[in-house]
Scaffold this active site. Sequence first.
Site, PDB file in Angstrom:
ATOM      1  CB  SER A  11       1.143  -2.221   1.566  1.00 20.17           C
ATOM      2  OG  SER A  11       1.891  -1.195   0.939  1.00 20.17           O
TER       3      SER A  11
ATOM      4  CG  HIS B   5       4.206  -5.061   2.867  1.00 14.75           C
ATOM      5  ND1 HIS B   5       4.333  -4.014   3.756  1.00 14.75           N
ATOM      6  CD2 HIS B   5       4.465  -4.540   1.634  1.00 14.75           C
ATOM      7  CE1 HIS B   5       4.658  -2.914   3.098  1.00 14.75           C
ATOM      8  NE2 HIS B   5       4.736  -3.206   1.805  1.00 14.75           N
TER       9      HIS B   5
END
Length: 383
Positions: A248, A321
């Site tokens: 991610s 993220h």
Amino acid sequence: MGQNQSSKYGEDVELQRTNSAIVRRDLEKEFKQYFNEHGRRGVPIGEIRDEIGRRGLSSSIPQDRFDELLQRADRDSDMFLNFDEFLNMMARASESERSALSKTIGVAIENIVPLRMRQDFLANYTCCPPPLFMLLISIAEIIVFVVYAGELAEKGDPVTATSGVPMYSPLIYKPRRRYEAWRFITYMFIHQGYLHILFNLIFQLLLGLPLEMVHKWWRILVIYLLGVLAGSLAHSVTDPGIALAGASGGCYALIGAHIAAVITNWKEMNYKCWDGNFCRMLLSAPVRLIIFVSLAGADTGMAIYRRYFEEIEHRIGISAHIGGLMAGLLLGVPVLRNINELPWEKTLGWVTLAIYLAGVLVAVLFNGLYKGYPLTDWSPCCP
């Protein structure tokens, strides 16, 4: 005797022609494609001088000699250098000068963006060189996932849609083993279930391949890997008690890079986008920005839900993220191709690069000095 001299002279002329043909063939192979991109008129000589001024002229050629060669090459005095004029200039140069010119003027022409491409961002999409980095890194992630899925199945812990993490792997990031520095990068090869790797693969292929087609694979490699690093560092600072797995950080670095490209190429992305061409409108800067911000917001919301509200055996952190997104945004300005760089954009690039480096330095110092981490596991195995 006269006949021998005539024969010798003929051989010398033929040898010169052969050498000239070889030189022309090599120059065509190396540089003609760049001249073709600029059209029949050629490359503006003023831009050649500016580009060489930024990169520095080879010491093998004095400045006055270079100016002479360039002036004599421009036979029609239109202040443009086309490929035929470039060949004549190289023919007039000595062998040592020719080598130096290939390293200076050739590189300058390669890096000067044609006027058409400076106006139209879509004209910069090309498969030469082919966009291979995202394909190769995706294949590597699939191979690692399949290998560990097989191992977990043998251990009686089969991988499902949302579970199945090889916590014993030397690739996953674990706070207790953060001294193993490679884990800050290699965690991207470990995923939690089929859906995790599937969505990451879709994300990075859909986002990464278009970036590679414009900005080339080496720039995307830098942003992707440094996004992965920023993701793990952000996680280690904000959520030090939780393991980290998944690509991610790299995926969100690609989203950040797209946003950075929109900022620095806003005008070029809007070229003729409001002239009734539906495809151009969909690929315009405002539409791109809305899509990328929406993607980042929706997926981050899902990750927050899974981290704090969903009941799963091994919780995986979400700070990667945000760390990856910020890395892509900060590094995208100085690293990605800026089609028509303005002075303020160049300054912005230096500022964002400094912010990224400062953030990495703070995170590294935090990892080394913070006393609140779980006790370090120095055992040779990975339980």
